[in-house]
Design a protein around this motif. Structure first.
Motif: not given
Length: 134
Positions: A25-30, A97-98, A106-110
């Protein structure tokens, strides 16, 4: 699966390698900085991160509680990673930063899972109501 990834800023002055398991897992926040930067992080520990070049190119930006060093390249402005200490997440960390990883397809990122955090409201363990802009 944990593997050693290579990453860099846009101009290449800052280069690093980090042992990461993107499938975990990775993360994004607001929060105010992640939202403005659209930062997409994968967290690791300092012992699993090696800055290979560019220490002299890094500028340190801190705000709020000063628990994070939001470093960026003074030449191209890229935030390739952030580092800091937050007890609630296990202490010392590096958030890579991923989008700055040079060896991810691109496939791994997706396929990489993303967890969302409501940092704007200090509700870090829950996703905000709207995540599509993150």
């Amino acid at each position: 699966m944990t593997r050693t990834h290579q990453g860099s800023c846009h101009c290449g002055a800052v280069r690093y390698e980090a042992e990461l398991d993107l499938s975990a897992g990775t993360g994004r926040c607001n929060c105010s900085i992640c939202r403005k930067l659209r930062f997409w992080g994968a967290r690791t520990t300092p012992e699993h991160f090696r800055l290979l070049s560019g220490e002299e190119a890094l500028v340190d930006y801190q705000f709020g509680t000063h628990s994070a060093h939001n470093v960026f390249c003074r030449h191209c402005g890229t935030h390739a990673f952030h580092r800091g200490y937050v007890e609630q997440i296990g202490g010392a960390y590096v958030s890579v930063n991923v989008a700055c990883l040079d060896d991810v397809s691109d496939e791994e990122w997706a396929a990489t899972p993303v967890r969302f955090a409501d940092g704007r409201d200090n509700n870090w363990w829950n996703a905000p109501a709207v995540t599509s802009y993150l």
